[in-house]
Motif scaffolding. Structure first.
Motif, mmCIF file in Angstrom:
data_model
loop_
_atom_site.group_PDB
_atom_site.id
_atom_site.type_symbol
_atom_site.label_atom_id
_atom_site.label_comp_id
_atom_site.label_asym_id
_atom_site.label_seq_id
_atom_site.Cartn_x
_atom_site.Cartn_y
_atom_site.Cartn_z
ATOM 1 N N ALA A 1 0.834 -1.207 0.000
ATOM 2 C CA ALA A 1 0.000 0.000 0.000
ATOM 3 C C ALA A 1 0.866 1.253 0.000
ATOM 4 O O ALA A 1 0.562 2.245 -0.686
ATOM 5 C CB ALA A 1 -0.926 0.000 1.215
ATOM 6 N N THR A 2 1.970 1.220 0.743
ATOM 7 C CA THR A 2 2.871 2.368 0.790
ATOM 8 C C THR A 2 3.536 2.587 -0.565
ATOM 9 O O THR A 2 3.613 3.722 -1.068
ATOM 10 C CB THR A 2 3.938 2.169 1.876
ATOM 11 O OG1 THR A 2 3.289 2.070 3.151
ATOM 12 C CG2 THR A 2 4.922 3.326 1.898
ATOM 13 N N ALA A 3 4.028 1.514 -1.163
ATOM 14 C CA ALA A 3 4.645 1.641 -2.486
ATOM 15 C C ALA A 3 3.640 2.177 -3.493
ATOM 16 O O ALA A 3 3.962 3.052 -4.322
ATOM 17 C CB ALA A 3 5.178 0.287 -2.943
ATOM 18 N N ARG A 4 2.413 1.676 -3.428
ATOM 19 C CA ARG A 4 1.352 2.161 -4.312
ATOM 20 C C ARG A 4 1.152 3.657 -4.138
ATOM 21 O O ARG A 4 1.060 4.416 -5.107
ATOM 22 C CB ARG A 4 0.050 1.417 -4.011
ATOM 23 C CG ARG A 4 -1.175 1.960 -4.738
ATOM 24 C CD ARG A 4 -2.451 1.603 -4.005
ATOM 25 N NE ARG A 4 -3.616 2.217 -4.646
ATOM 26 C CZ ARG A 4 -4.042 3.452 -4.405
ATOM 27 N NH1 ARG A 4 -3.382 4.239 -3.559
ATOM 28 N NH2 ARG A 4 -5.107 3.918 -5.019
ATOM 29 N N ASN A 5 1.068 4.100 -2.891
ATOM 30 C CA ASN A 5 0.812 5.514 -2.619
ATOM 31 C C ASN A 5 1.955 6.409 -3.107
ATOM 32 O O ASN A 5 1.723 7.489 -3.650
ATOM 33 C CB ASN A 5 0.597 5.721 -1.120
ATOM 34 C CG ASN A 5 -0.652 5.025 -0.606
ATOM 35 O OD1 ASN A 5 -1.557 4.707 -1.371
ATOM 36 N ND2 ASN A 5 -0.702 4.770 0.691
ATOM 37 N N GLY B 1 -0.423 2.238 6.112
ATOM 38 C CA GLY B 1 -0.748 1.423 7.282
ATOM 39 C C GLY B 1 -2.244 1.392 7.551
ATOM 40 O O GLY B 1 -2.817 0.339 7.850
ATOM 41 N N LEU B 2 -2.880 2.550 7.425
ATOM 42 C CA LEU B 2 -4.334 2.613 7.622
ATOM 43 C C LEU B 2 -5.067 1.808 6.553
ATOM 44 O O LEU B 2 -6.045 1.109 6.849
ATOM 45 C CB LEU B 2 -4.790 4.073 7.596
ATOM 46 C CG LEU B 2 -4.326 4.950 8.764
ATOM 47 C CD1 LEU B 2 -4.740 6.399 8.534
ATOM 48 C CD2 LEU B 2 -4.891 4.436 10.086
ATOM 49 N N GLN B 3 -4.595 1.896 5.320
ATOM 50 C CA GLN B 3 -5.231 1.144 4.234
ATOM 51 C C GLN B 3 -5.069 -0.358 4.446
ATOM 52 O O GLN B 3 -6.004 -1.135 4.185
ATOM 53 C CB GLN B 3 -4.627 1.576 2.894
ATOM 54 C CG GLN B 3 -4.988 2.996 2.492
ATOM 55 C CD GLN B 3 -4.143 3.504 1.340
ATOM 56 O OE1 GLN B 3 -3.010 3.071 1.138
ATOM 57 N NE2 GLN B 3 -4.694 4.443 0.572
ATOM 58 N N ALA B 4 -3.890 -0.770 4.909
ATOM 59 C CA ALA B 4 -3.668 -2.193 5.163
ATOM 60 C C ALA B 4 -4.583 -2.700 6.269
ATOM 61 O O ALA B 4 -5.172 -3.781 6.166
ATOM 62 C CB ALA B 4 -2.198 -2.430 5.527
ATOM 63 N N LEU B 5 -4.718 -1.913 7.325
ATOM 64 C CA LEU B 5 -5.619 -2.301 8.417
ATOM 65 C C LEU B 5 -7.068 -2.341 7.945
ATOM 66 O O LEU B 5 -7.817 -3.268 8.279
ATOM 67 C CB LEU B 5 -5.469 -1.319 9.574
ATOM 68 C CG LEU B 5 -4.196 -1.446 10.419
ATOM 69 C CD1 LEU B 5 -4.095 -0.281 11.386
ATOM 70 C CD2 LEU B 5 -4.180 -2.781 11.170
ATOM 71 N N ALA B 6 -7.463 -1.344 7.171
ATOM 72 C CA ALA B 6 -8.845 -1.289 6.678
ATOM 73 C C ALA B 6 -9.167 -2.491 5.807
ATOM 74 O O ALA B 6 -10.314 -2.962 5.780
ATOM 75 C CB ALA B 6 -9.066 0.009 5.903
ATOM 76 N N SER B 7 -8.153 -3.008 5.104
ATOM 77 C CA SER B 7 -8.389 -4.151 4.218
ATOM 78 C C SER B 7 -8.690 -5.428 4.991
ATOM 79 O O SER B 7 -9.171 -6.408 4.419
ATOM 80 C CB SER B 7 -7.169 -4.382 3.314
ATOM 81 O OG SER B 7 -6.081 -4.922 4.049
#
Length: 331
Positions: free
Chosen positions: A251-255, A291-297
């Motif tokens: 997710a971080t690399a994507r962002n 990190g938030l996106q990973a948790l939300a997933s």
């Protein structure tokens, strides 16, 4: 492999990514140690192959004499041969191929993925032309989409629907890279932007680097950035299938890569005055967002990923029964 040899390989891989891709290097630190090692090993091989074919070192031009004597077709043949030997378990002296052998055999990376990646360098050697966006996406698949497939394999992904999303992220990364590097690529006689798009903007493909075309070129670059968006969106949907720390890293690399595209579009005709990147502060912000996106997933995720519609299909995957050829939604 001895412990010292393993440490040397890791040191080589770490140096390679820190010099070759600052954007991905930051995200890679988020992987758990074993995954991070394998990811860096794979990156080192990919970077090596790219450099060998282009006669460069870590993405930069090598000494003038080396360029004069560079034989790209010969070097490409050697890459194919060494890749075959690595899969057959022969001892590898070259650090990049020793690293590749460790990760390819250790994580059962399908040989077709490695050879598909080398086919992208063959497109450069053979001076392929990209007349349509599908031609460009085919190139993006070979040099980046298939890397996403190999990276996902390292993270344990085997489901084809999950692999599709990993491939989509690679496609998005490469579309972003193409938009950012149009002028640099033109300097070495390459252009990955579809001829049709350039002609629509009033630019002859062989004259893409001329300063008088900057305004028109900015519209084409913005179009590439926009074309990457549904692939970035599709990749986000695949986060739920990855282990949490791997999802955070991806997710971080994507962002970070997506932000490069945003910046290219924002700068317009000045996008090529200085290489576009992201500041340390921006990377930290996007790391927290990842990190938030990973948790939300982790919450509310369905066991089955929705069907990809309107997105380019990687080789070997049939298109859905309905949907169009161009980018629409990533649902």
């Amino acid at each position: 492999m001895t412990t010292q040899a393993g440490q040397n390989l890791m040191a080589h891989a770490t140096q390679t990514i820190e010099v070759g891709s600052k954007s991905f290097a930051a995200a890679a630190k988020l992987f758990p140690p074993a995954t991070r090692r394998a990811v860096l090993m794979l990156y080192a091989w990919c970077r090596h192959c790219d450099d060998v074919v282009d006669g460069q070192e870590l993405g930069f031009a090598s000494a003038p004499m080396a360029q004069v004597t560079h034989d790209a077709p010969f070097e490409l043949d050697r890459l194919y041969d060494n890749t075959r030997r690595a899969y057959e378990g022969e001892p590898m002296r070259d650090p990049a191929f020793a690293a590749f052998q460790e990760v390819a055999l250790g994580h059962a990376i399908a040989p077709r993925y490695a050879y598909d990646h080398l086919a992208g360098f063959a497109m450069d050697v053979n001076e392929a032309r990209y007349r349509t966006i599908d031609d460009t996406l085919r190139y993006c698949y070979h040099v980046a989409g298939v890397v996403g497939l190999m990276m996902a394999s390292i993270m344990g992904a085997r489901d084809e629907a999950v692999l599709d999303r990993a491939c989509d992220l690679g496609l998005a990364f490469q579309l972003t890279n193409i938009a950012r590097d149009i002028i640099d690529d033109a300097a070495i006689g390459r252009c990955y932007v579809p001829d049709a798009w350039l002609l629509e903007a009033g630019i002859q493909p062989d004259l893409v680097a001329l300063p008088r075309h900057r305004a028109a070129l900015a519209t084409v670059a913005a179009r590439l950035v926009d074309h990457a968006e549904p692939y970035y969106a599709s990749a986000s949907i695949g986060l739920a299938a990855l282990p949490l720390r791997s999802a955070w890293a991806i997710a971080t690399a994507r962002n970070v890569y997506r932000q490069i595209g945003v910046e290219v579009k924002r700068r317009g005709p000045r996008a090529w005055d200085k290489r576009v990147g992201t500041s340390k502060a921006t990377k930290l912000r996007l790391l927290a967002l990842g990190g938030l996106q990973a948790l939300a997933s982790r919450f509310g995720a369905s066991r089955e990923l929705p069907v990809r519609r309107g997105l380019w299909q990687r080789p070997g995957r049939a298109a859905p029964a309905t949907g169009s050829a161009g980018p629409a939604t990533a649902a």
